[in-house]
Design an enzyme around this catalytic site. Structure first.
Site, PDB file in Angstrom:
ATOM      1  N   GLN A 181     -14.748  -1.691  15.605  1.00  0.00           N
ATOM      2  CA  GLN A 181     -14.489  -2.591  14.479  1.00  0.00           C
ATOM      3  C   GLN A 181     -14.976  -4.017  14.742  1.00  0.00           C
ATOM      4  O   GLN A 181     -14.770  -4.580  15.822  1.00  0.00           O
ATOM      5  CB  GLN A 181     -12.993  -2.574  14.136  1.00  0.00           C
TER       6      GLN A 181
ATOM      7  N   ARG B 169     -11.778  -2.956  18.836  1.00  0.00           N
ATOM      8  CA  ARG B 169     -12.520  -4.138  18.360  1.00  0.00           C
ATOM      9  C   ARG B 169     -13.732  -4.317  19.264  1.00  0.00           C
ATOM     10  O   ARG B 169     -13.622  -4.306  20.492  1.00  0.00           O
ATOM     11  CB  ARG B 169     -11.623  -5.376  18.461  1.00  0.00           C
TER      12      ARG B 169
ATOM     13  N   LYS C 190      -2.658   3.809   9.990  1.00  0.00           N
ATOM     14  CA  LYS C 190      -3.119   3.687   8.606  1.00  0.00           C
ATOM     15  C   LYS C 190      -4.122   4.787   8.238  1.00  0.00           C
ATOM     16  O   LYS C 190      -4.181   5.225   7.093  1.00  0.00           O
ATOM     17  CB  LYS C 190      -3.781   2.322   8.390  1.00  0.00           C
TER      18      LYS C 190
ATOM     19  N   ARG D 134       0.794  -1.245   0.000  1.00  0.00           N
ATOM     20  CA  ARG D 134       0.000   0.000   0.000  1.00  0.00           C
ATOM     21  C   ARG D 134       0.820   1.286   0.000  1.00  0.00           C
ATOM     22  O   ARG D 134       0.512   2.220  -0.715  1.00  0.00           O
ATOM     23  CB  ARG D 134      -0.946   0.030   1.215  1.00  0.00           C
TER      24      ARG D 134
ATOM     25  N   CYS E  42      -9.797  -1.191   5.610  1.00  0.00           N
ATOM     26  CA  CYS E  42     -11.256  -1.107   5.606  1.00  0.00           C
ATOM     27  C   CYS E  42     -11.806   0.143   6.312  1.00  0.00           C
ATOM     28  O   CYS E  42     -12.682   0.826   5.779  1.00  0.00           O
ATOM     29  CB  CYS E  42     -11.861  -2.359   6.226  1.00  0.00           C
TER      30      CYS E  42
HETATM   31  N1  HSE Z   1      -7.448  -4.252   9.818  1.00  0.00           N
HETATM   32  C1  HSE Z   1      -8.846  -4.338   9.776  1.00  0.00           C
HETATM   33  C2  HSE Z   1      -9.391  -4.854  11.076  1.00  0.00           C
HETATM   34  C3  HSE Z   1      -9.372  -5.223   8.695  1.00  0.00           C
HETATM   35  O1  HSE Z   1      -8.623  -5.434  11.834  1.00  0.00           O
HETATM   36  O2  HSE Z   1     -10.565  -4.686  11.353  1.00  0.00           O
HETATM   37  C4  HSE Z   1      -8.713  -5.162   7.380  1.00  0.00           C
HETATM   38  O3  HSE Z   1      -8.658  -3.892   6.785  1.00  0.00           O
END
Ligand code: HSE
Length: 375
Positions: A163, A272, A247, A103, A136
């Site tokens: 996420q 998460r 990122k 990337r 994403c």
């Molecule tokens: N890195 C992202 C995640 C998923 O852990 O949710 C892929 O882009």
């Protein structure tokens, strides 16, 4: 003109399967001659979409070199091993990749065409050969803010993410469900009894969440996600950020084609949570000028066909603006748009999108079509 040869790698994994389904729906395979490669089942029967009857070897540089375009969802290790060898052999085909490995390379273009189709077309003209899908959360955030970004009205963004398990992989999604199942199992009797003592139920659940239950599965997440959350995604980078947080700024600005002098600072905390496959983000946005709410909402609504604007009202927000609602959809939910008490030039936004569709597969297949259409 003869059709170009497309080599598909990593098409059986989670992102790959979603990608193949979308490509079937949109008739993408009809525009190319497709060959399916495998790292483990070479020579076995290929899917019906394949020109060759059997699966080709994903490690054969010779077979790969025959392709005009390679589209891979096989992952970063595969890219790091195969891509340099192919380029060294002077393979000059188009490499389309879901993994992050290439990337940030200078000669790679990040693809998210509702935002950067002009940049992509320029790169194709310039002879760029590596076209990579972005992270994403980055793609989903930029799709939500496409209008105000295009209008040049954003000074900086703080993005707090929620996420889904899918971003960590298929095994993690299963583990999340198994964690939920175990919690239900230990709490079933008390949770189904309307008159039971809530603190007793809470203590039972806590035994599972706090490591006193050997049957509570944490092999993949290394911690409870069901009934809890994990405020760390990916490896650490400099300055205390995680790589996922890093990122946002670097990939976001690269997609937008911003130069060193026009960078938009983007930073926040990536978390998460126990959603299955849609990522959400709470955005604090600093504008260059005081907020004109009506104009800002209009910019969001009119930015592209995938935005689903949700008015900042209780009922519709509760019903719609959630991972549960947008999973499996190409729509990007954008809501909670309101002024903030932080100052006149701040605005709050909450956005949700499917991590596997616009977050991973869709930008790749759309680039393929854009490339073929511009030959
Ligand atoms: N890195 C992202 C995640 C998923 O852990 O949710 C892929 O882009």
């Amino acid at each position: 003109m003869a059709k170009l040869k497309l080599g598909m790698i990593g098409w059986r994994g989670m992102v790959g399967s979603v990608l193949v389904e979308r490509m079937k729906e949109e008739g993408d395979f009809e525009c190319v001659d497709s060959y399916f490669f495998s790292t483990s089942q070479v020579g076995e029967k290929a899917p019906e979409l394949s020109v060759s009857e059997t699966l080709k070897d994903a490690h054969s540089l010779e077979d790969l070199s025959e392709m005009d375009i390679i589209l891979t969802c096989q992952g970063g290790d595969y890219t790091n091993s195969i891509h340099p060898q192919l380029r060294e052999k002077s393979w000059s085909g188009i490499w389309i990749d879901a993994a992050s490995a290439l990337r940030m390379k200078d000669n790679a273009c990040l693809v998210l065409d509702p935002l950067n189709s002009d940049l992509i077309k320029e790169e194709i003209k310039k002879g760029t050969k590596d076209f990579i899908g972005a992270n994403c959360t980055v793609s989903l955030m930029l799709l939500a803010l496409a209008g105000p970004l295009r209008a040049g009205e954003i000074e900086w963004i703080s993005s707090m993410t929620y996420q889904a398990a899918s971003g960590a992989g298929a095994k993690n999604m299963k583990e999340l469900v198994n964690q939920m199942g175990r919690l239900h199992q230990v709490g079933k009797e008390l949770s189904e009894d309307g008159r039971s003592d809530i603190l007793k139920l809470d203590a039972l659940i806590n035994d599972s969440l706090q490591g006193r239950d050997s049957q509570f599965p944490t092999e993949n997440f290394k911690a409870p996600l069901a009934g809890s959350l994990i405020p760390w995604i990916d490896v650490p980078v400099e300055g205390g950020q995680t790589k996922e947080e890093w990122k946002a700024g670097v990939e976001g600005n690269k997609i937008l084609g911003n130069s060193k002098t026009s960078l938009i600072p983007i930073d926040g905390t990536c978390v998460r949570i126990g959603a299955m496959r849609s990522h959400s983000q709470a955005l604090t946005i600093k504008l260059k000028k005081p907020l004109d709410l009506e104009k800002f909402e209009k910019q969001i609504k009119e930015s592209h066909e995938w935005v689903d604007f949700v008015p900042n009202e209780r009922e519709i927000t509760t019903q719609k603006l959630s991972p549960a609602h947008y999973s499996g959809s190409l729509k990007i939910g954008v809501g909670r748009v309101r002024p903030m008490n932080l100052g006149k030039d701040f605005v709050n936004v909450f956005t949700v999108g499917d991590q596997l569709l616009w977050g991973a597969a869709e930008p790749l297949r759309r680039f393929l079509r854009l490339y073929l259409d511009n030959l």
